[in-house]
Enzyme design. Structure first.
Site, PDB file in Angstrom:
ATOM      1  N   LYS A 194     -48.165  70.354  48.611  1.00  0.00           N
ATOM      2  CA  LYS A 194     -48.122  69.729  49.865  1.00  0.00           C
ATOM      3  C   LYS A 194     -49.490  68.567  50.050  1.00  0.00           C
ATOM      4  O   LYS A 194     -50.555  68.653  49.245  1.00  0.00           O
ATOM      5  CB  LYS A 194     -48.394  70.627  51.000  1.00  0.00           C
ATOM      6  N   ARG A 226     -44.548  80.826  48.379  1.00  0.00           N
ATOM      7  CA  ARG A 226     -43.321  79.729  48.218  1.00  0.00           C
ATOM      8  C   ARG A 226     -43.748  78.579  47.527  1.00  0.00           C
ATOM      9  O   ARG A 226     -44.535  77.813  47.995  1.00  0.00           O
ATOM     10  CB  ARG A 226     -42.676  79.372  49.722  1.00  0.00           C
TER      11      ARG A 226
HETATM   12  N1  LIG Z   1     -41.118  79.184  55.202  1.00  0.00           N
HETATM   13  C1  LIG Z   1     -41.197  78.006  54.795  1.00  0.00           C
HETATM   14  N2  LIG Z   1     -40.231  77.066  54.461  1.00  0.00           N
HETATM   15  C2  LIG Z   1     -40.535  75.829  54.097  1.00  0.00           C
HETATM   16  N3  LIG Z   1     -39.382  74.856  53.756  1.00  0.00           N
HETATM   17  C3  LIG Z   1     -39.798  73.756  53.532  1.00  0.00           C
HETATM   18  C4  LIG Z   1     -41.205  73.503  53.113  1.00  0.00           C
HETATM   19  C5  LIG Z   1     -41.437  72.107  52.712  1.00  0.00           C
HETATM   20  O1  LIG Z   1     -41.666  71.940  51.435  1.00  0.00           O
HETATM   21  P1  LIG Z   1     -40.717  71.460  50.292  1.00  0.00           P
HETATM   22  O2  LIG Z   1     -39.425  72.385  50.373  1.00  0.00           O
HETATM   23  O3  LIG Z   1     -41.404  71.307  49.034  1.00  0.00           O
HETATM   24  O4  LIG Z   1     -40.213  70.040  50.641  1.00  0.00           O
HETATM   25  P2  LIG Z   1     -39.100  69.520  51.384  1.00  0.00           P
HETATM   26  O5  LIG Z   1     -38.949  70.102  52.707  1.00  0.00           O
HETATM   27  O6  LIG Z   1     -39.276  68.006  51.404  1.00  0.00           O
HETATM   28  O7  LIG Z   1     -37.603  69.604  50.786  1.00  0.00           O
HETATM   29  N4  LIG Z   1     -42.007  74.192  53.443  1.00  0.00           N
HETATM   30  C6  LIG Z   1     -41.804  75.364  53.862  1.00  0.00           C
HETATM   31  C7  LIG Z   1     -43.138  76.341  54.080  1.00  0.00           C
HETATM   32  O8  LIG Z   1     -44.256  76.232  53.891  1.00  0.00           O
HETATM   33  N5  LIG Z   1     -42.522  77.770  54.686  1.00  0.00           N
END
Ligand SMILES: Nc1nc2ncc(COP(=O)(O)OP(=O)(O)O)nc2c(=O)[nH]1
Length: 287
Positions: free
Chosen positions: A226, A261
């Site tokens: 992030k 995660r």
């Molecule tokens: N519980 C939880 N769920 C999440 N889902 C998405 C993202 C965002 O990260 P990522 O999936 O890498 O990116 P994107 O939302 O652009 O797919 N962060 C979290 C988090 O910190 N906690």
């Protein structure tokens, strides 16, 4: 922390939170901030999921809609098209617990029907129908804190006391979930790093993560690749934030997180192995 290790029954697939466990991220999206487009077909996402399991992921988190700041909404039928075939195939061909990263009740139902065993809702079940859907589905749920909406959440987020405010929000969501009939043993909480928080907010939340332990449910931490990691390390390219992400997740584990995660499973698993090997040694007696 816990008298006995929390055990999550993920649709018949058990996830034992006796130690920090690794949740591997599988985004079947064209626009996720760090891996958008890399696995946006069922076959590519399935191969990526297998790789994460081989690297040691304890559970997979399947996402069909990016939640990055400014992300476009994805219609339900498109999100279903992205995630259901993949979940069906993973449920058929692997034995790993599967989480669905969605806030739509219809996607929750279809995903659990397809074999998912955990709901990961970045809105903390606040969207219309989500609480009832989660209660009816009977699987574990991750309740996350977000300030505002993905579209605008990073526009100058402000808190008087970020830890206190996030803690109060999560306590309220746990209460709401229990009132809806969701057993507290099925609940996981998540402070939502980067969801309406700037780097200073994220660092305070990480430094004081143990304060969420008094809510009596496992904590999930998600800092993988992030912006905060990038700002601290000077790494502008998300894929180059692996080392900083591993460091952040080790800190989260030391401060009580039982689910991490992550995109980079192998690196995180190795780091946890070293940490656990040291933790197994005789420790200095307290003062
Ligand atoms: N519980 C939880 N769920 C999440 N889902 C998405 C993202 C965002 O990260 P990522 O999936 O890498 O990116 P994107 O939302 O652009 O797919 N962060 C979290 C988090 O910190 N906690």
């Amino acid at each position: 922390m816990f008298q006995t290790a929390p055990v999550l029954d993920c649709n018949g697939r058990e996830l034992v939170l006796d130690r920090p466990r690794v949740m591997g991220i599988v985004n079947v999206t064209p626009d996720s901030f760090s891996d958008g487009g890399a696995h946006d077909t069922t076959d590519a996402a399935f191969d990526h999921a297998l790789r994460l399991l081989e690297e040691g992921a304890d559970i997979l988190d399947i996402g069909g809609e990016s939640t990055r700041p400014g992300a476009d909404d994805v219609p339900e039928e498109e999100e279903l098209r992205r995630v259901v075939p993949l979940i069906q195939r993973l449920a058929r061909e692997t034995s790993a617990p599967i989480s669905i990263d969605t806030f739509k009740p219809g996607v929750m139902r279809a995903a659990v029907e397809a074999g998912a065993g955990m709901l990961n809702d970045v809105y903390g079940l606040r969207r219309e129908g989500a609480l009832d859907a989660a209660a009816a589905l009977g699987v574990p749920v991750v309740l996350m804190h977000m300030l505002g909406e993905p579209r605008s959440m990073q526009d100058a987020p402000h808190y008087d006391d970020v830890v206190g405010e996030v803690h109060r929000f999560l306590a309220e969501r746990i209460f709401a979930a229990e009132m809806a009939g969701i057993d507290k043993k099925r609940i996981v909480i998540d402070p939502g790093f980067g969801f309406g928080k700037d780097t200073a907010h994220n660092l305070v939340l990480l430094a004081q993560l143990e304060r969420f332990g008094d809510l009596g449910v496992p904590v999930l931490a998600g800092l993988s690749r992030k912006r905060t990691i990038g700002q601290i390390t000077g790494r502008d390219v998300p894929r180059e934030r692996v080392h900083g992400s591993v460091a952040a997740h080790l800190v989260a584990a030391q401060r009580g997180a039982r689910l991490l995660r992550v995109h980079d499973v192998a690196a995180t698993v190795d780091a946890l192995k070293v940490w656990e090997a040291v933790a197994a040694q005789p420790q200095p007696r307290g003062p």
